[in-house]
Design an enzyme around this catalytic site. Structure first.
Site, PDB file in Angstrom:
ATOM      1  N   TYR A 441      -3.734  -4.452  -1.653  1.00  0.00           N
ATOM      2  CA  TYR A 441      -2.888  -5.599  -2.008  1.00  0.00           C
ATOM      3  C   TYR A 441      -1.696  -5.779  -1.076  1.00  0.00           C
ATOM      4  O   TYR A 441      -1.421  -4.957  -0.228  1.00  0.00           O
ATOM      5  CB  TYR A 441      -2.483  -5.587  -3.475  1.00  0.00           C
ATOM      6  N   GLU A 442      -1.047  -6.936  -1.214  1.00  0.00           N
ATOM      7  CA  GLU A 442       0.016  -7.392  -0.292  1.00  0.00           C
ATOM      8  C   GLU A 442      -0.497  -7.543   1.139  1.00  0.00           C
ATOM      9  O   GLU A 442       0.212  -7.296   2.101  1.00  0.00           O
ATOM     10  CB  GLU A 442       1.227  -6.443  -0.340  1.00  0.00           C
ATOM     11  N   GLY A 443      -1.737  -7.981   1.244  1.00  0.00           N
ATOM     12  CA  GLY A 443      -2.371  -8.116   2.555  1.00  0.00           C
ATOM     13  C   GLY A 443      -3.107  -6.839   2.874  1.00  0.00           C
ATOM     14  O   GLY A 443      -2.490  -5.790   3.042  1.00  0.00           O
TER      15      GLY A 443
END
Length: 595
Positions: A441-443
């Protein structure tokens, strides 16, 4: 689970390696800070992490979050709400926030120490207050005066928490495809309708209100990412005077059933004409949201660091206690039927891998936090710009390299336990499960790698990379005549040269075929991560060499770990450079039909 806050190592990095007090005192807003204050704050933070958050980690994982489908309310695990109340009573949410909104105005550096220990203790619980800092920073940078005066005091005090609502069922990283709509209203507000998924801490019973930052499209918005706007959509509507009103049209319709971080509610949210206010300019929401996204990426690296540290501590304790077989060089515990497994070379390799990645990651995280303090608080415009460039370069490495390392380290630590590690009762397997999300997550880490190579390095012709390279080169020049430092300086200098050559080669290849960037990016980021870690390990070794005569075993252990890193972990870069140079043909030549 057993967790001891690594106060000695935090103090070592801050005071003996980075000399943070001198740097902070040069910033007007931190002119009064001193080492005693820093040490007192992190000591109390460690007490909260170990005494309040850590005991809820295993139970929170086992219980998880419960959704009432009739009311759309989520109940967090037993004890989470009470722990958060203690957190707020202790003033922890306001630690590094602006005094203008009720904050204590202390350095970001201290917030980093706090959150490392909280993530070690209980990542799932820490995500509830953790996301609020990103919302705070985003509104501080782009909010209207009303939004700042209304929301920031509540986020600062911890009375309300925040979220970031980006992902939709059909689009994750490719936000240009999002469909959530925002319709302008006569009173200047917007009615927002759509669906969001994977929203961490998206619904809970911990605070009286939740401040959602939501990406959506205006009716006349251009297609793609250039047509995205950002809105504040609170769980309960907020009146002009700041008081809470009726329930807003944003509801949790499901809680995701996840591999790990069970104690955090990862929600599917449905927006049905939810009332919101615009943040920043129309169609420029992605730029505003990047403030929160970058804060979150640094936060995810901090999560990985926390898990690495605790898994290491648990595995060491187990390895010293568990007896299996005899040492290959003869019995080490002749009074027992077998030796503790810590005598076996490969067990030590696994333990030292986790230790080296934890301590190297701590140095990088604290250095990055200090850069943020300088970027925020310096009166010198050039210094602020310099620090901003370095933070931009290092953010992808903090996020991707440190989360990759945490996955390696927690898996190694579970392996130390043998069969018992695979059993839930040991506690170690939770850290492996929790660590896996941080690479996603978060890229995803692939996205971070593309960002590093494509945008942060090749995108500005290596300007940011050269700035960090200059710092490394100055250190090498200073220590190049120090005979005792050759075992650390020489491999650092060698890798620095190889990174320069690799970057040039990839840049030339990318001009002919941009797939070369995608083929090399993940390996390239890992090489750069090792360059950064090697620099900090060399700096830490320098201090340890200077102080090993004190008789303090801390410095002896630091030198042993530094030597292990350079001997056993840094050589990974040779294979990575080779694969990065191998090109895209081996990946792209095969027709899709053959998969």
């Amino acid at each position: 689970m057993s967790y001891t806050p690594p106060l000695r190592d935090l103090q070592f990095v801050m005071h003996e390696v980075l000399d943070v007090t001198s740097t902070l005192q040069q910033l007007p807003r931190h002119a009064e800070i001193d080492a005693d204050t820093i040490n007192a704050v992190i000591e109390e933070a460690g007490k909260f992490a170990a005494g309040v958050a850590a005991p809820l980690n295993a139970s929170g994982d086992a219980e998880g979050c419960t959704l009432d489908t009739a009311t759309h309310e989520v109940r967090t695990p037993k004890g989470f709400k009470q722990a958060y109340e203690q957190y707020v009573e202790g003033g922890w949410p306001s630690l590094s926030c602006d005094p203008a909104f009720g904050g204590q105005g202390l350095p970001v550096l201290l917030n980093q120490c706090l959150y490392e220990m909280l993530n070690s203790a209980n990542q799932a619980w820490t995500m509830y207050p953790g996301l609020s800092h990103g919302a705070y920073e985003c509104l501080s940078a782009h909010g209207t005066e009303w939004q700042k005066n209304t929301y920031l005091p509540k986020l600062t005090s911890g009375e309300w928490t925040g979220t970031m609502c980006l992902t939709e069922p059909h689009c994750g990283t490719d936000l240009g495809m999002l469909r959530t709509k925002a319709e302008p209203q006569p009173d200047g507000t917007y009615k927002i309708t759509g669906q969001k998924i994977f929203i961490s801490a998206g619904e809970h019973d911990i605070t009286s209100n939740i401040v959602h930052l939501v990406l959506a499209r205006l009716p006349d918005a251009p297609a793609g990412s250039k047509g995205i706007s950002l809105f504040v959509v609170p769980k309960y509507k907020v009146a002009a005077d700041g008081s809470i009103g009726e329930r807003n049209g944003i509801f949790c319709t499901a809680v995701e059933h996840k591999m790990g971080i069970h104690g955090n509610a990862t929600c599917q949210l449905t927006l049905e004409a939810a009332s919101g206010t615009l943040v920043g300019e129309p169609n420029r929401g992605l730029q505003a949201m990047f403030v929160m996204m970058n804060a979150a990426r640094l936060g995810v690296g901090c999560q990985a660091l926390g898990l690495t540290e605790t898994a290491y501590q648990m595995a060491v304790a187990y390895a010293k206690d568990r007896i299996q077989m005899r040492s290959l060089t003869g019995p080490k515990a002749p009074d027992k039927p077998a030796d503790p497994i810590i005598v076996h070379p490969d067990v030590r390799k696994m333990l030292l891998t986790a230790r080296a990645y934890a301590e190297g990651g701590r140095a990088l995280a604290l250095y990055t936090a200090l850069l943020l303090d300088r970027e925020i608080a310096s009166d010198d415009e050039d210094e602020r710009a310099e620090c901003a460039d370095l933070v931009a370069l290092l953010t992808a490495i903090v996020k991707a390299f440190m989360t990759d390392n945490a996955w390696i380290a927690t898996s190694h630590c579970m392996q130390v336990y043998g069969g018992h590690g695979y059993i839930r009762d040991s506690g170690i397997e939770q850290f492996v499960r929790d660590a896996r999300i941080n690479m996603i997550y978060e890229g995803t880490n692939t996205v971070q790698s593309l960002d590093l190579l494509g945008r942060k390095v090749l995108g500005d012709n290596g300007k940011k990379l050269k700035k960090f390279g200059k710092i490394v080169a100055e250190f090498i020049e200073e220590e190049g005549v120090n005979e005792a430092m050759q075992e650390f300086v020489n491999p650092l200098a060698d890798l620095g040269d190889k990174v320069t050559k690799l970057t040039t080669e990839l840049g030339m290849k990318a001009m002919r075929n941009t797939d070369e960037v995608g083929a090399a990016a993940v390996d390239y980021l890992r090489v750069c991560g090792h360059l950064v870690f090697a620099y900090f390990w060399a700096r830490m070794a320098k201090v340890a060499l200077e102080k090993q005569g004190s008789g303090d075993p801390f410095y002896t252990a630091k030198l042993h770990t530094a030597r292990f890193y350079f001997a056993k972990l840094l050589p990974e870069t040779a294979a990575l450079i080779r694969t990065a140079r191998s090109g895209s043909d081996a990946l792209m030549a095969m027709d899709e039909s053959l998969f």
